[in-house]
Scaffold this motif. Structure first.
Motif, short mmCIF file in Angstrom:
data_model
loop_
_atom_site.label_atom_id
_atom_site.label_comp_id
_atom_site.label_asym_id
_atom_site.label_seq_id
_atom_site.Cartn_x
_atom_site.Cartn_y
_atom_site.Cartn_z
N VAL A 1 16.07 33.34 -38.07
CA VAL A 1 14.64 33.18 -38.40
C VAL A 1 14.09 32.12 -37.45
N LEU A 2 13.05 32.47 -36.70
CA LEU A 2 12.44 31.52 -35.78
C LEU A 2 11.25 30.84 -36.45
N ILE A 3 11.11 29.54 -36.17
CA ILE A 3 10.00 28.79 -36.75
C ILE A 3 9.30 28.09 -35.58
N THR A 4 8.00 28.29 -35.45
CA THR A 4 7.33 27.86 -34.22
C THR A 4 5.82 27.75 -34.38
N PHE A 5 5.18 27.07 -33.44
CA PHE A 5 3.71 27.04 -33.38
C PHE A 5 3.20 28.17 -32.47
N GLU A 6 4.14 28.82 -31.75
CA GLU A 6 3.75 29.81 -30.74
C GLU A 6 3.22 31.11 -31.35
N LYS A 7 2.00 31.47 -30.95
CA LYS A 7 1.47 32.80 -31.34
C LYS A 7 1.41 33.61 -30.06
N ASP A 8 2.58 33.94 -29.54
CA ASP A 8 2.67 34.55 -28.22
C ASP A 8 3.27 35.94 -28.32
N GLU A 9 2.54 36.92 -27.79
CA GLU A 9 2.99 38.31 -27.92
C GLU A 9 4.32 38.56 -27.21
N ALA A 10 4.49 37.93 -26.02
CA ALA A 10 5.74 38.14 -25.26
C ALA A 10 6.93 37.59 -26.04
N ILE A 11 6.76 36.41 -26.65
CA ILE A 11 7.84 35.80 -27.44
C ILE A 11 8.14 36.67 -28.67
N TYR A 12 7.08 37.15 -29.32
CA TYR A 12 7.23 38.01 -30.49
C TYR A 12 8.02 39.27 -30.13
N GLU B 1 0.03 35.87 -40.59
CA GLU B 1 -0.95 35.22 -39.70
C GLU B 1 -0.68 35.57 -38.24
N LEU B 2 0.60 35.60 -37.88
CA LEU B 2 1.00 35.96 -36.52
C LEU B 2 0.65 37.41 -36.23
N LEU B 3 0.97 38.29 -37.17
CA LEU B 3 0.73 39.72 -36.97
C LEU B 3 -0.76 40.01 -36.83
N VAL C 1 -5.08 41.78 -32.88
CA VAL C 1 -6.37 41.74 -32.20
C VAL C 1 -6.21 42.23 -30.77
N GLU C 2 -5.06 41.88 -30.19
CA GLU C 2 -4.85 42.20 -28.78
C GLU C 2 -4.11 43.50 -28.55
N SER C 3 -3.39 44.00 -29.57
CA SER C 3 -2.53 45.14 -29.25
C SER C 3 -2.49 46.18 -30.36
#
Length: 208
Positions: free
Chosen positions: A79-90, A128-130, A135-137
């Motif tokens: 389980v990853l825990i992060t501030f990153e809302k990055d599509e590439a990382i996701y 929230e991430l999804l 919005v972008e994809s």
């Protein structure tokens, strides 16, 4: 029986906060680490069912640990825990078979649900991430649906029952259920109650 857990984060306050919170909620936390190298050693030593890892850490990132665990065929669910809302990382996380992705600002409200979901062998990704990424994809899986399946999905998003969908589309209830089962497979949804309704609601704007 609670799942065994290890946690790792290079921010002492976040690590302590998460550790204390999980212990207070009676989760089975075996150990914690402040960098990726120690986290990987804890996974190798304890073979926990779940490892909650910060993405950005010294030595190894959470993603690098996920990659190593996958290569070594470890059963620990990452389980990853992060501030990153990055599509590439996701996308990278999904390709490495990561089981959960929780945003730090929602960690204490989401982590229990995440652990409980992952313990049942169902991936958990922060809503929230999804919604931020949607919005972008447009999910690629949506493109695999036939026009009829998309229409069924649109009716599901409007809370229509199988009977109502059948009446609207001039097909039998059984055919509607067959379409629903195909859609669930194509969208790769977990076979849990209401998963299709939840997905349809979350992606309603893409079905217009």
């Amino acid at each position: 029986m609670q799942s065994s857990i290890i946690i790792a984060d290079d921010h002492p306050l976040i690590l302590k906060g998460l550790n204390d919170f999980l212990l207070e909620k009676k989760y089975n936390v075996l150990a914690s680490a402040v960098n990726g190298k120690d986290a990987l050693e804890l996974i190798e030593t304890h073979k926990p069912e779940i490892a909650i890892l910060d993405i950005q850490m010294p030595y190894y990132t959470g993603l690098e640990i996920a990659e190593k665990c996958k290569a070594l065929n470890y059963q620990t669910k990452i389980v990853l825990i992060t501030f990153e809302k990055d599509e590439a990382i996701y996308k990278q996380a999904k390709s490495l078979g990561v089981y959960g992705y929780v945003l730090k600002e929602f960690a204490l409200t989401e982590i229990e649900q995440c652990i409980d979901t992952v313990s049942k062998d169902i991936p958990y990704f922060s809503p929230e991430l999804l919604s931020y990424l949607e919005v972008e994809s447009t999910p690629k899986e949506l493109e695999t649906l036939t026009p009829t399946e998309k229409e069924v999905l649109k009716h599901i998003a409007q809370n229509k029952t199988a009977k109502e969908i059948g009446d609207l589309m001039f097909i039998s209830n059984r055919t509607v259920e067959k379409h629903k089962s195909h859609i669930i497979k194509k969208l790769n949804l977990a076979p849990i109650q209401n998963s299709l309704l939840i997905w349809a609601k979350e992606n309603q704007t893409l079905l217009e």
